[in-house]
Design a protein around this motif. Structure first.
Motif, short mmCIF file in Angstrom:
data_model
loop_
_atom_site.label_atom_id
_atom_site.label_comp_id
_atom_site.label_asym_id
_atom_site.label_seq_id
_atom_site.Cartn_x
_atom_site.Cartn_y
_atom_site.Cartn_z
N MET A 50 -3.93 -14.20 3.50
CA MET A 50 -3.96 -14.13 2.05
C MET A 50 -3.37 -12.80 1.56
SD MET A 50 -5.04 -15.74 -0.62
CE MET A 50 -5.45 -15.45 -2.28
N ARG A 51 -3.75 -11.73 2.24
CA ARG A 51 -3.29 -10.40 1.85
C ARG A 51 -1.78 -10.26 2.02
NH1 ARG A 51 -5.73 -4.89 4.42
NH2 ARG A 51 -4.11 -3.57 3.61
N ALA A 52 -1.26 -10.76 3.12
CA ALA A 52 0.18 -10.68 3.36
C ALA A 52 0.93 -11.56 2.35
CB ALA A 52 0.51 -11.11 4.78
N GLY A 53 0.33 -12.67 1.98
CA GLY A 53 0.95 -13.56 0.99
C GLY A 53 1.07 -12.88 -0.36
N LEU A 54 0.03 -12.15 -0.78
CA LEU A 54 0.09 -11.41 -2.05
C LEU A 54 1.20 -10.37 -2.03
CD1 LEU A 54 -3.67 -10.72 -2.94
CD2 LEU A 54 -2.07 -12.19 -4.15
N ILE A 55 1.30 -9.67 -0.92
CA ILE A 55 2.32 -8.62 -0.81
C ILE A 55 3.72 -9.23 -0.86
CG2 ILE A 55 3.27 -6.85 0.72
CD1 ILE A 55 0.35 -6.41 1.70
N VAL B 131 4.71 -12.21 -2.13
CA VAL B 131 5.01 -12.76 -3.45
C VAL B 131 5.25 -11.63 -4.45
CG1 VAL B 131 4.03 -14.07 -5.38
CG2 VAL B 131 3.81 -14.92 -3.06
N GLY B 132 4.47 -10.56 -4.34
CA GLY B 132 4.66 -9.41 -5.23
C GLY B 132 6.02 -8.77 -5.06
N ILE B 133 6.45 -8.60 -3.83
CA ILE B 133 7.76 -7.99 -3.57
C ILE B 133 8.88 -8.91 -4.05
CG2 ILE B 133 9.34 -7.31 -1.71
CD1 ILE B 133 6.86 -6.17 -0.26
N LEU B 134 8.72 -10.23 -3.86
CA LEU B 134 9.74 -11.16 -4.34
C LEU B 134 9.84 -11.13 -5.87
CD1 LEU B 134 9.17 -14.25 -2.02
CD2 LEU B 134 11.12 -12.68 -2.03
N VAL C 299 0.43 -4.32 -5.22
CA VAL C 299 -0.60 -3.27 -5.13
C VAL C 299 -1.95 -3.91 -4.80
CG1 VAL C 299 -1.88 -1.57 -6.49
CG2 VAL C 299 0.59 -1.63 -6.61
N GLY C 300 -2.26 -5.04 -5.42
CA GLY C 300 -3.51 -5.73 -5.10
C GLY C 300 -3.57 -6.17 -3.65
N ILE D 91 -4.30 -2.83 -1.52
CA ILE D 91 -5.62 -2.20 -1.61
C ILE D 91 -6.78 -3.17 -1.42
CG2 ILE D 91 -5.71 -0.03 -2.81
CD1 ILE D 91 -5.33 -1.14 -5.35
N LYS D 92 -6.54 -4.45 -1.36
CA LYS D 92 -7.63 -5.41 -1.16
C LYS D 92 -8.22 -5.22 0.24
CE LYS D 92 -8.72 -10.24 -1.30
NZ LYS D 92 -8.23 -11.59 -1.42
N ARG D 93 -9.55 -5.25 0.32
CA ARG D 93 -10.19 -5.04 1.64
C ARG D 93 -10.70 -6.31 2.23
NH1 ARG D 93 -13.22 0.69 1.08
NH2 ARG D 93 -11.49 1.69 0.08
#
Length: 71
Positions: free
Chosen positions: A1-6, A8-11, A65-66, A69-71
């Motif tokens: 999930m965390r890698a997916g956010l990163i 999608v954010g970069i795209l 960013v989310g 920093i998400k744990r």
């Protein structure tokens, strides 16, 4: 999930920057004249609005960013 956010954010950041540089566009087809089944159309190339680029940069930045920093 965390890698997916990163990812999608970069795209989204990349797409927002692409739009802000003026490279984003789409085609719009207008019907100029229609008589029976005969139709005259014109296709125009339109630039994407700059607010869409700003929105993509903001949302992409928040997602990236989310994701970091998400744990």
């Amino acid at each position: 999930m965390r890698a997916g956010l990163i990812i999608v954010g970069i795209l989204l950041l990349g797409a927002g920057i692409w739009i802000m540089l003026g490279n984003g566009s789409y085609k719009q087809t207008d019907t100029l004249l229609q008589v029976g089944s005969a139709k005259v159309t014109a296709t125009h190339e339109k630039a994407l609005p700059s607010w869409a680029g700003v929105a993509a940069i903001v949302v992409g930045g928040l997602l990236a960013v989310g994701g970091f920093i998400k744990r």
